[in-house]
Write an enzyme that holds these catalytic residues in place. Structure first.
Site, mmCIF file in Angstrom:
data_model
loop_
_atom_site.group_PDB
_atom_site.id
_atom_site.type_symbol
_atom_site.label_atom_id
_atom_site.label_comp_id
_atom_site.label_asym_id
_atom_site.label_seq_id
_atom_site.Cartn_x
_atom_site.Cartn_y
_atom_site.Cartn_z
ATOM 1 N N SER A 1 37.877 107.016 58.870
ATOM 2 C CA SER A 1 36.499 107.446 58.826
ATOM 3 C C SER A 1 35.953 107.901 60.176
ATOM 4 O O SER A 1 34.918 108.542 60.232
ATOM 5 C CB SER A 1 35.611 106.317 58.293
ATOM 6 O OG SER A 1 35.686 105.196 59.151
ATOM 7 N N LYS B 1 31.003 106.475 67.663
ATOM 8 C CA LYS B 1 30.869 106.598 66.201
ATOM 9 C C LYS B 1 29.476 106.146 65.765
ATOM 10 O O LYS B 1 28.949 105.152 66.307
ATOM 11 C CB LYS B 1 31.950 105.728 65.544
ATOM 12 C CG LYS B 1 32.080 105.882 64.041
ATOM 13 C CD LYS B 1 33.278 105.077 63.546
ATOM 14 C CE LYS B 1 33.499 105.213 62.056
ATOM 15 N NZ LYS B 1 34.711 104.460 61.601
ATOM 16 N N SER C 1 40.788 103.523 60.198
ATOM 17 C CA SER C 1 39.832 104.571 60.561
ATOM 18 C C SER C 1 39.891 105.096 61.992
ATOM 19 O O SER C 1 39.266 106.108 62.291
ATOM 20 C CB SER C 1 38.413 104.111 60.256
ATOM 21 O OG SER C 1 38.176 104.288 58.885
HETATM 22 N N1 GLN Z 1 40.057 104.415 54.416
HETATM 23 C C1 GLN Z 1 39.823 103.005 54.451
HETATM 24 C C2 GLN Z 1 38.630 102.692 53.573
HETATM 25 O O1 GLN Z 1 38.145 103.573 52.962
HETATM 26 C C3 GLN Z 1 39.607 102.530 55.839
HETATM 27 C C4 GLN Z 1 38.268 102.796 56.377
HETATM 28 C C5 GLN Z 1 38.060 102.252 57.760
HETATM 29 O O2 GLN Z 1 39.008 101.859 58.452
HETATM 30 N N2 GLN Z 1 36.804 102.185 58.161
HETATM 31 O O3 GLN Z 1 38.172 101.601 53.487
#
Ligand code: GLN
Length: 455
Positions: A149, A74, A173
């Site tokens: 994400s 990532k 994510s």
């Molecule tokens: N969707 C969650 C957020 O927007 C989790 C994001 C993540 O785990 N990086 O914070």
């Protein structure tokens, strides 16, 4: 072929590491323009690394635990000499000057880094649509978001562009895109994988973990990336198990698993049906099924987002345009700006302890309740995401988007391990089964996922 079988094939000279890398490069060259899973490639270095590994194998020298397996990373994890943009214009010129601890560990075991994957800007999202570099397609559900994400990491796995991908999970994510793309994803217990070299979203919640097509890929990755890191204050020094030791098991005899009524209530009916069938498979394998109740589900999203805003605001203060290109507020997208503004507001009000302190109290409440639920059961099982992935370009309100996270943020708030494995499909779209356990009982989840895969 399972990831662990491929590893053995490489070690036994039935296949070379170079062939493995080149096969993936061919797929990437063919499909990445349409899928947009990768932002940066590391192909030349990957081939060089493969040649060295092949030479060692040809000479019967000892090789690492990941010899010749190909990893996608990532784009918020530092890899030397590659642009680490976190999918933001803020950092589109920032070249990694060192390897994060996870990267060091992977390379030391002869894992090969093939490139960096797309994501929501600074990991703040669950669609990968907020990337400055455009959305990623869901290979398992064309036209839909891959989740996020770590959407690029999940899409890279689902479209056979790598053996294993590494993502970060702050509120889901890793698990959310694994669910939407029909693969396996795992968020380890907080503190068991070093965060050193990860660009924080919300440091008290962030955790690095693997995504793969099968459980053996997850177990192999964990055997390398779970490690104590002296340089990091939250790192846990423990006797980590061999995660591959349970890969052949077919029985869950003696294991207590529980469904939670409140998780089912917030989930679409068709998803529940598919997930229930998957849970029945665990029961067929010998698990005892119980029911637990969780009273604080309504607190989870407000608590999570409040903490996230404040910690993210604080971490973004270093992007002031002096060291890393642009000032973040000048170039970031709407969601990142929203978090900075709200985080700044809450931080200013903090002298009165109005919001953040309350959120920390709510977090303790949630953590205590989850730990109580887990006192009498080994695993909590249920859906990973309450809804199907929406269509790319569809306009949702921020709160509608946040609602996708309700079942995944709990594990981050409580610091517990959680995995997602494909339960089945609804309208041809993958749906994930989420499995959660007590802190440091990660192996129980890997075992349950492995049995599920084997039967
Ligand atoms: N969707 C969650 C957020 O927007 C989790 C994001 C993540 O785990 N990086 O914070």
């Amino acid at each position: 072929m399972k990831v662990i079988e491929k590893l053995n094939a490489i070690k036994n000279k039935e296949m070379t590491a170079r062939e493995n890398v080149e096969n993936f490069i061919n797929v990437i060259d063919e499909k990445n323009d349409s899928i947009n899973a990768f932002l940066e490639n590391n192909k030349a270095k990957a081939i060089e690394q493969a040649k060295i590994i092949d030479k060692k194998i040809a000479n019967n020298e000892e090789v690492g635990k990941l010899a010749g397996l190909v990893f996608a990373i990532k784009a918020n994890i530092n890899v030397e000499d590659v642009i680490i943009s976190a999918a933001s214009k803020t950092l589109d010129n920032y070249i990694g000057s060192y390897n994060a601890t996870v990267i060091e560990n992977i390379i030391a075991e002869d894992g090969i880094i093939i490139g960096l994957t797309n994501m929501d800007e600074f990991a703040a999202g669950n669609s990968t649509e907020t990337s400055y570099f455009g959305p990623t397609q869901n290979p398992a559900a064309p036209g839909r978001i891959p989740g996020g994400s770590s959407g690029g990491s999940a899409a890279a796995v689902a479209s056979q562009m790598c053996d294993i991908a590494i993502g970060s999970d702050t509120g889901g994510s890793i698990r959310n895109p694994s669910s939407h793309c029909g693969i396996v994803g795992f968020k380890p217990t907080y503190g068991t994988v070093s965060r050193q070299g990860l660009l924080d979203l919300s440091m008290s919640l962030d955790q690095i973990g693997p995504l793969s097509e099968d459980v053996s890929g997850i177990a192999l990755a964990l055997n390398t990336i779970v490690s104590y890191d002296e340089s990091e204050c939250t790192s846990i020094d423990w006797n980590a198990p061999d995660f591959t030791s349970i890969l052949d098991e077919t029985s869950l005899e003696g294991m207590k698993i529980a469904v939670c009524k409140e998780f089912i209530d917030v989930t679409d009916e068709e998803i529940n049906k598919t997930v229930n069938k998957a849970i029945q498979k665990l029961v067929d394998a010998g698990a005892e099924l119980l029911e637990v109740s969780f009273n604080h589900i309504d607190l989870c999203l407000p608590t999570y987002y409040l903490i996230n805003y404040v910690e993210f605001f604080s971490t973004t203060r270093k992007y002031d345009g002096r060291d890393y290109g642009y000032r973040i507020e000048d170039v970031c997208g709407d969601e990142v700006l929203r978090r900075i503004k709200i985080g700044s507001y809450i931080s200013q009000k903090e002298f009165s302890g109005k919001y953040y302190k309350k959120a920390l109290q709510a977090r303790s409440l949630i953590r205590n309740e989850i730990n109580t639920m887990l006192e009498n059961v080994d695993l909590i099982v249920g859906p990973t995401v309450p809804k199907l992935p929406y269509k790319i370009g569809e306009k949702l309100e921020p709160l509608e988007i946040y609602a996708y996270d309700v079942l995944t943020v709990i594990a981050n708030l409580a610091g517990i391990p959680a995995g997602s494995i494909k339960a089945g499909e609804v309208e041809g779209i993958p749906v994930g089964l989420q499995i959660q356990a007590k802190p440091l009982e990660d192996l129980k989840i890997i075992k349950a996922m492995s049995v599920f895969e084997n039967i």
